[in-house]
Design an enzyme around this catalytic site. Structure first.
Site, PDB file in Angstrom:
ATOM      1  CG  ASP A 271       7.115   5.444 -12.026  1.00 16.63           C
ATOM      2  OD1 ASP A 271       7.931   4.469 -12.242  1.00 16.63           O
ATOM      3  OD2 ASP A 271       5.835   5.587 -12.055  1.00 16.63           O
TER       4      ASP A 271
ATOM      5  CB  SER B 299      -0.990   0.023   1.330  1.00 13.90           C
ATOM      6  OG  SER B 299      -1.982   0.981   1.290  1.00 13.90           O
TER       7      SER B 299
ATOM      8  CE  LYS C 273      -4.887  -2.622   1.274  1.00 12.18           C
ATOM      9  NZ  LYS C 273      -5.143  -1.244   0.717  1.00 12.18           N
TER      10      LYS C 273
END
Length: 436
Positions: free
Chosen positions: A308, A297, A322
């Site tokens: 990224d 999460s 998740k």
């Protein structure tokens, strides 16, 4: 000309009639669906009445209705559920970093309870529970047939009382472990200096004020080191997640601009994008983020955002996966429902759900042992008639290795993944210095 007009009128009439029929069919279908819903609700009422009258023992209405609601929600996905007033209070305490229990984040898989992650320094952590363990019974009662809420309620209890868990781990035989319930006080952020100049920050959960604690820890470590820290290792292994706003705030500490994460529901207009604000707390220093299969999460949001943006090297093992957003919706004195309402997407548009974050450098846990090679190696300096180094300083004596170097501290020897992370920071700092 008239024939053409007549033909056109007839075609238009057919199209219009077809459209009206389609609209009528759609309306009729909606009526039928509504009728079916009312019939099913009537069926629910009849079954509830029959259960109250005919069940072998007396049952109360509240229990039946709460169980029905929970069954409806838990059938959707593993993270949607009904929270009674007690469970709702527990959830609020957990996000504030203080609660009672075993200190374990769990989910439901294939009818049994699966460990997502034990929380640092809790009974579950000290007992050696690991991500991926399956809890198959609680105090001798099988968890098969229980809802996740029921299983979690059974694991909670009065501080100081004990509970026996039966654990299945991989292909090993099931084993039992007895845990004593404690009041869990989570220290979400721990920090220390590794190898003299590498900052190490351990985040065990994303509860309130984690971003502030990290900022304070970084400032403190910068002052403690002689020439400042050379880089930062952020450890979110076995971190089950927590508050979305804290995941965003922590990511923002190390990003100067751009998207951090987006949440997308089934309605496109409800998409929310969270963007970084100007300012990098680490001042551009190299960062390594450690993850494993217990990182879930909010941990995955942090790792995905820094990966990224090429702001950090992600190291370790693939994360839990998740990638869904749960909204907690209160219902007055009755508690609340936890409902999955959206999915998380990294800045590049990757969905975390069921895929997780793949590390840039995969490093599995391993044991490091130093080899004793005394007398088995020889250097140029030991060869007969070897030339002397004409740059050697007069009076300077070479220090003999003592088998222990600065960047191989004892605690690093026990944690191979952390050792690799620290070594990577060292290498990156040297490379960055050379470029300047």
């Amino acid at each position: 000309m008239w024939k053409k007009l007549l033909t056109f009128a007839l075609i238009a009439n057919i199209v219009l009639t077809a459209g009206c029929v389609a609209a009528a069919d759609k309306k009729e279908l909606k009526k039928e669906e509504t009728a079916d819903t009312y019939e099913m609700l009537n069926l629910f009422g009849e079954i509830m009445e029959r259960t109250k009258v005919s069940y072998v023992e007396e049952v109360n209405d509240q229990k039946l209705i709460e169980s029905a609601i929970n069954g409806m929600l838990s059938s959707l996905d593993p993270h949607s559920s009904f929270l009674d007033a007690k469970s709702f209070q527990y959830l609020n305490e957990q996000t504030q970093g203080k609660f009672g229990g075993l200190g374990i984040e769990v989910t439901m898989e294939n009818g049994v309870v699966k460990v997502v992650s034990p929380i640092d320094d809790t009974p579950a952590f000290k007992a050696g529970l690991k991500p991926g363990d399956y809890i198959i019974s609680l105090d001798g009662t099988t968890v098969v047939g229980m809802t996740l809420t029921e299983a979690v309620d059974k694991m909670r209890g009065k501080t100081g009382t004990k509970i026996k868990l039966t654990i299945r781990r991989g292909t090993e035989k099931p084993f039992e472990v007895t845990l004593k319930r404690e009041e869990i006080k989570i220290q979400s952020v721990k920090s220390e200096i590794k190898a003299k100049d590498v900052a190490y920050i351990r985040i065990s959960s994303f509860s309130e004020d984690v971003d502030k604690n990290i900022k304070d820890a970084l400032n403190k470590m910068q002052k403690e080191t002689k020439n400042g820290i050379k880089g930062l290792v952020i450890d979110v292994r076995n971190n089950p997640g927590g508050l979305l706003d804290q995941a965003v705030a922590v990511s923002d500490l190390f990003l100067d601009k751009g998207e951090i994460v987006s949440t997308r529901s089934r309605n496109e207009e409800d998409t929310i994008k969270y963007n970084a604000t100007k300012g990098d707390t680490a001042g551009g220093l190299p960062i390594v983020v450690l993850i494993n299969d217990g990182s879930a999460s909010a941990s995955e949001i942090l790792a995905g955002a820094l990966q990224d943006h090429k702001r950090a090297i992600i190291m370790g093992e693939k994360s839990f996966g998740k990638g869904s957003v749960q909204s907690v919706i209160p219902f007055a004195q009755y508690g609340a429902i936890r409902l999955t309402t959206a999915r998380y997407y990294t800045p590049s548009g990757r969905s975390i759900q069921a895929k997780g974050i793949e590390p840039d450098i995969e490093v599995r846990p391993a044991k490091v042992e130093l080899l004793n090679l005394d007398g088995l190696t020889i250097s140029e300096a030991e060869l007969k008639n070897a030339l002397k180094n004409d740059n050697a300083e007069s009076g300077r004596k070479d220090k003999k290795p003592n088998g222990k170097s600065d960047n191989h501290d004892e605690d690093l020897q026990k944690d191979y993944q952390l050792l690799r992370a620290v070594d990577t920071i060292k290498a990156l700092s040297i490379y960055s210095a050379d470029k300047k």
